[in-house]
Design a protein around this motif. Sequence first.
Motif, PDB file in Angstrom:
ATOM      1  N   SER A 322      45.967  40.101  45.046  1.00 42.21           N
ATOM      2  CA  SER A 322      45.158  41.187  44.488  1.00 42.21           C
ATOM      3  C   SER A 322      43.869  40.646  43.882  1.00 42.21           C
ATOM      4  N   LEU A 323      43.986  39.588  43.109  1.00 46.51           N
ATOM      5  CA  LEU A 323      42.810  39.025  42.450  1.00 46.51           C
ATOM      6  C   LEU A 323      41.805  38.480  43.461  1.00 46.51           C
ATOM      7  N   LYS A 324      42.297  37.829  44.493  1.00 55.36           N
ATOM      8  CA  LYS A 324      41.409  37.253  45.506  1.00 55.36           C
ATOM      9  C   LYS A 324      40.648  38.343  46.247  1.00 55.36           C
ATOM     10  N   LEU A 325      41.346  39.391  46.666  1.00 59.46           N
ATOM     11  CA  LEU A 325      40.707  40.466  47.407  1.00 59.46           C
ATOM     12  C   LEU A 325      39.728  41.248  46.533  1.00 59.46           C
ATOM     13  N   ALA A 326      40.021  41.339  45.238  1.00 62.79           N
ATOM     14  CA  ALA A 326      39.171  42.110  44.324  1.00 62.79           C
ATOM     15  C   ALA A 326      37.792  41.499  44.148  1.00 62.79           C
ATOM     16  N   THR A 327      37.663  40.189  44.353  1.00 61.91           N
ATOM     17  CA  THR A 327      36.371  39.524  44.135  1.00 61.91           C
ATOM     18  C   THR A 327      35.314  39.936  45.151  1.00 61.91           C
ATOM     19  N   ARG A 328      35.692  40.644  46.198  1.00 64.94           N
ATOM     20  CA  ARG A 328      34.737  41.033  47.241  1.00 64.94           C
ATOM     21  C   ARG A 328      33.871  42.229  46.830  1.00 64.94           C
ATOM     22  N   PHE A 329      34.165  42.820  45.685  1.00 69.35           N
ATOM     23  CA  PHE A 329      33.422  43.993  45.223  1.00 69.35           C
ATOM     24  C   PHE A 329      33.069  43.827  43.755  1.00 69.35           C
ATOM     25  N   SER A 330      31.843  44.231  43.398  1.00 66.45           N
ATOM     26  CA  SER A 330      31.412  44.206  41.994  1.00 66.45           C
ATOM     27  C   SER A 330      30.083  44.937  41.889  1.00 66.45           C
ATOM     28  N   PRO A 331      29.683  45.360  40.689  1.00 64.19           N
ATOM     29  CA  PRO A 331      28.349  45.944  40.530  1.00 64.19           C
ATOM     30  C   PRO A 331      27.247  44.992  40.964  1.00 64.19           C
ATOM     31  N   GLU A 332      27.459  43.702  40.766  1.00 60.02           N
ATOM     32  CA  GLU A 332      26.447  42.708  41.152  1.00 60.02           C
ATOM     33  C   GLU A 332      26.315  42.605  42.676  1.00 60.02           C
TER      34      GLU A 332
END
Length: 345
Positions: A322-332
């Motif tokens: 979950s943590l690894k996949l989540a890094t693909r999206f962000s406001p930045e």
Amino acid sequence: MIVFTWEQLPVYAARAIGAFVRLTGEDVRVLRVAFKRFDIKGAEAMTGCPVIEVERDDRRSITEVVGEMPRVILAGGWASPCFIRWAKEAKKNGGLTILNSDEAFTSKNFKQFLRKWRFKLTMRRIFDRFFVVGKGGILHYGDYYGIPKDRLITGLYAGDSKLFFNGAPLAERPKTFVYVGHYDENKNVLRMCEAFERSAKGTDWSLEVYGGGELEGELKKRESDHVHVHGFIQAEELGPLYREARGFVLGSFSEKWGVVVHEAALSGCMLLLSDRIGARYDFAKPENSAIFDPGSTEAFAAGFSKLMAFTDEQLAAAQETSLKLATRFSPEIFARNLQDAIDGK
């Protein structure tokens, strides 16, 4: 000037626009159709620019609203007539037009067929680029609608990693699933409670339900030792809830993407998602999730049971995934991808 138009302007959109303003220093305006029921506080502080209230059927020209013709305009979807008309104005005057869309591919049916042809005859001609969310958006606009990949921008939505971040190892968290969202038929919340009661019987697992809506009275009747129903809470209060849960559940019959899924993934949670959730393409793998048919209580319950049975080793793998996949999206990432598109990269 760059103009964003957005219905409601949810918190995640305001924070993404704020990241763009900080990154680029551009002169930005946000035009929003506000729904008082879901109004957010501090919109201008989050976006870092003026936020102007408009009506869906606003008849003014875009120059009347913001004072000049924007060189870039981003239309927040197809629903508000004024957004489309203002995009046409900007395009006629040489501006770059971008359609923001959270649509993800779900299925091919007659309604989708009609929508596809409406898109080809109208929206495809109005907009130069299409800002989509993730893999589901690429499938929908690229593969189904036939938009060339070089006209697609990804990363439209994202949870905020400053609010949502990893907590304790899943094996050390309470045996809890959390739901956050509206209490309505589409969200399938009554079946969710029924399915959980079946799976949690004889265990020490609990389901914590947060939100509000028309089915709140019915949901309250479903409360038990296992199911606890709470009211609506602000986005800033949600982070600790995710970090204190092992799993997140969303059983909607229709969900174009689902920012709440990204927020749960940022928090390291297991994911129990219906097969109608657009974000499943981006965050759900066998290691961290269970996917089910939202029309089947048995399938819903089986999904709960699968994740409840994870060993400590499986829980660690789920959290890592979950943590690894989540890094693909962000406001930045939203800000960088949009800047590249405007710069023609």
